[in-house]
Design a protein around this motif. Sequence first.
Motif, mmCIF file in Angstrom:
data_model
loop_
_atom_site.group_PDB
_atom_site.id
_atom_site.type_symbol
_atom_site.label_atom_id
_atom_site.label_comp_id
_atom_site.label_asym_id
_atom_site.label_seq_id
_atom_site.Cartn_x
_atom_site.Cartn_y
_atom_site.Cartn_z
ATOM 1 N N ARG A 263 -0.174 -24.003 9.241
ATOM 2 C CA ARG A 263 -0.662 -22.633 9.405
ATOM 3 C C ARG A 263 0.149 -21.666 8.544
ATOM 4 N N ALA A 264 1.450 -21.884 8.460
ATOM 5 C CA ALA A 264 2.288 -21.017 7.628
ATOM 6 C C ALA A 264 1.915 -21.150 6.153
ATOM 7 N N VAL A 265 1.648 -22.379 5.694
ATOM 8 C CA VAL A 265 1.236 -22.584 4.302
ATOM 9 C C VAL A 265 -0.073 -21.854 4.031
ATOM 10 N N GLU A 266 -1.028 -22.025 4.931
ATOM 11 C CA GLU A 266 -2.322 -21.363 4.753
ATOM 12 C C GLU A 266 -2.166 -19.845 4.758
ATOM 13 N N ALA A 267 -1.287 -19.330 5.633
ATOM 14 C CA ALA A 267 -1.073 -17.881 5.686
ATOM 15 C C ALA A 267 -0.414 -17.380 4.404
ATOM 16 N N PHE A 268 0.577 -18.126 3.906
ATOM 17 C CA PHE A 268 1.282 -17.740 2.674
ATOM 18 C C PHE A 268 0.315 -17.690 1.501
ATOM 19 N N GLN B 126 -6.027 -8.428 6.664
ATOM 20 C CA GLN B 126 -6.204 -9.522 7.628
ATOM 21 C C GLN B 126 -5.262 -10.685 7.313
ATOM 22 N N ALA B 127 -5.112 -10.987 6.025
ATOM 23 C CA ALA B 127 -4.213 -12.066 5.624
ATOM 24 C C ALA B 127 -2.768 -11.744 6.008
ATOM 25 N N LYS B 128 -2.380 -10.475 5.890
ATOM 26 C CA LYS B 128 -1.025 -10.083 6.269
ATOM 27 C C LYS B 128 -0.814 -10.232 7.774
ATOM 28 N N PRO C 243 4.862 -10.015 5.502
ATOM 29 C CA PRO C 243 5.200 -10.605 4.205
ATOM 30 C C PRO C 243 5.868 -9.609 3.283
ATOM 31 N N GLY C 244 6.830 -10.093 2.516
ATOM 32 C CA GLY C 244 7.400 -9.287 1.450
ATOM 33 C C GLY C 244 6.642 -9.571 0.164
ATOM 34 N N GLU D 199 -2.323 -12.389 9.715
ATOM 35 C CA GLU D 199 -2.205 -13.825 9.970
ATOM 36 C C GLU D 199 -0.820 -14.321 9.568
ATOM 37 N N TYR D 200 -0.306 -13.801 8.469
ATOM 38 C CA TYR D 200 1.043 -14.173 8.038
ATOM 39 C C TYR D 200 2.071 -13.754 9.079
ATOM 40 N N ARG D 201 1.917 -12.543 9.607
ATOM 41 C CA ARG D 201 2.848 -12.052 10.612
ATOM 42 C C ARG D 201 2.818 -12.959 11.860
ATOM 43 N N ALA D 202 1.617 -13.374 12.256
ATOM 44 C CA ALA D 202 1.490 -14.231 13.435
ATOM 45 C C ALA D 202 2.047 -15.627 13.174
ATOM 46 N N ALA D 203 1.847 -16.141 11.966
ATOM 47 C CA ALA D 203 2.262 -17.505 11.663
ATOM 48 C C ALA D 203 3.737 -17.629 11.334
ATOM 49 N N VAL D 204 4.287 -16.603 10.668
ATOM 50 C CA VAL D 204 5.662 -16.673 10.157
ATOM 51 C C VAL D 204 6.639 -15.877 11.016
ATOM 52 N N GLY D 205 6.125 -14.887 11.733
ATOM 53 C CA GLY D 205 7.000 -14.116 12.600
ATOM 54 C C GLY D 205 7.479 -12.814 12.010
ATOM 55 N N ARG D 206 7.013 -12.462 10.833
ATOM 56 C CA ARG D 206 7.398 -11.189 10.211
ATOM 57 C C ARG D 206 6.350 -10.835 9.163
#
Length: 470
Positions: free
Chosen positions: A143-148, A212-214, A225-226, A216-223
């Motif tokens: 999920r983290a890879v897909e979010a990234f 929306q992608a950001k 994205p930079g 999902e990134y926040r949910a998957a990675v915990g912060r």
Amino acid sequence: MVGTAFKAKLAAGLTALALTVPGATWADTLADALVGAYNTSGLLEQNRALLRAADEDVAVAQSALRPVVDWTARLNRTFGRSASTSTAFRTVGTANTQASYELSVQLTLFDFGRTKLAIDSAKESVLSAREGLISLEQDVFLRAVEAFMGVRSATENVALRESNVRLITQELRAARDRFEVGEVTRTDVALAEAELAGARSALASAQGELDQAKEEYRAAVGRAPGQLVPPRAIPDIPSSLDRAKALAVRNHPDMKQAQREVTVAELNILRAKADFNPSVTADGSYGFTENFRSEASSQGGNIGITATKRLYQGGRRSALLRQAQANRDAARANLHVVQVGLEQAAGNAWSFLQSTRAARDASQRQIRAATVAFDGVREEAKLGARTTLDVLNAEQDLLDARAALIDATANEYVAAYTLLYTAGLLTADHLKLGVQQYDPSAYYNLVKDAPHVSRQGEKLDRVLKALGKN
């Protein structure tokens, strides 16, 4: 201690400074995203706690091999009034206080392996739960890879759409200038205006997809994205489809968990059969009784060995045996289902990877050709040999090719990590991530012997407090 505090304050100050400087962002790599997902996943924390609960089942089963010790204390007061010939039928009050204390011990000596089988079953369940935790770890990483890659793809699409809006704006300005001098008609201007409106609509849609992608990134990675750094290279993957399928069947945690579940089911059948046999227990007690009125007291105890066999229970034990056998058959069937599913997933991931690579190569060739075509059509339009519509169509072809390359590149990375996922290799250990990995055996080693009051028990209490669970 002072040095540590100073470093912490310095780091916090630098963080705050970076956040206040306009345009300052953190650069995140894919490895950073995976580390963040591993360290902040509530799903992993939840299932680690469930694994610790399964560890306790071993301690519970182990405790059956140890004696059961009970103590009982009772203080009893009796009182009343009576009349009899000995008192010449005069009513006399009576009262007495009595205290008793008893210590009893019971120990199972022989139960035809029921307790041993229960311990083995609990241990296999722990190993099964560990494989489930690894499987969940893979889910978190994928999920983290897909979010990234989703954020990177969406960011590049927004940049592409912004560039397209700027380019069409220039084309519209040029069309209006040419209309003023009579080189083109009002239709050409209207076409450019319509194309610009469509480009702005596409830009708004791309910006919404980025938001929306950001999330999902926040949910998957915990912060949040930079600035995401493109991955350097595709990770090492199985060299062939057959190799990928073989790894999936042999190495995937879902397959190992299914195998453990078969073993648990088989042990439960043996436990159900052993329940038909008798059990032998040793028991003993020692007590003390004191009568305060007569100052009389007594003490004594008993010890013995008891053999027990249940002769009839309404068919309960037979039903439990048949149930265990049915569960064993279901576990074996599930093993086949998991194997087929993993082989299919590996085949799909392999096909997905090959198609994304082909799409990437085709998009690169399409971009080169579309670029040449667009430049040529635009130059011909300046000479009057091409219309504004021709220019806009050529530009759209180039835009579509660039967008296809963005998607194909992102999909290639997702497909590669999906192939690792199906092979059971998308783990912190295999990826060599710089994280402190959770050791599932540490807690198990503390509780497997069912510690109570001992140094091991005190150490376990400290561990629980550190986990914030006590």
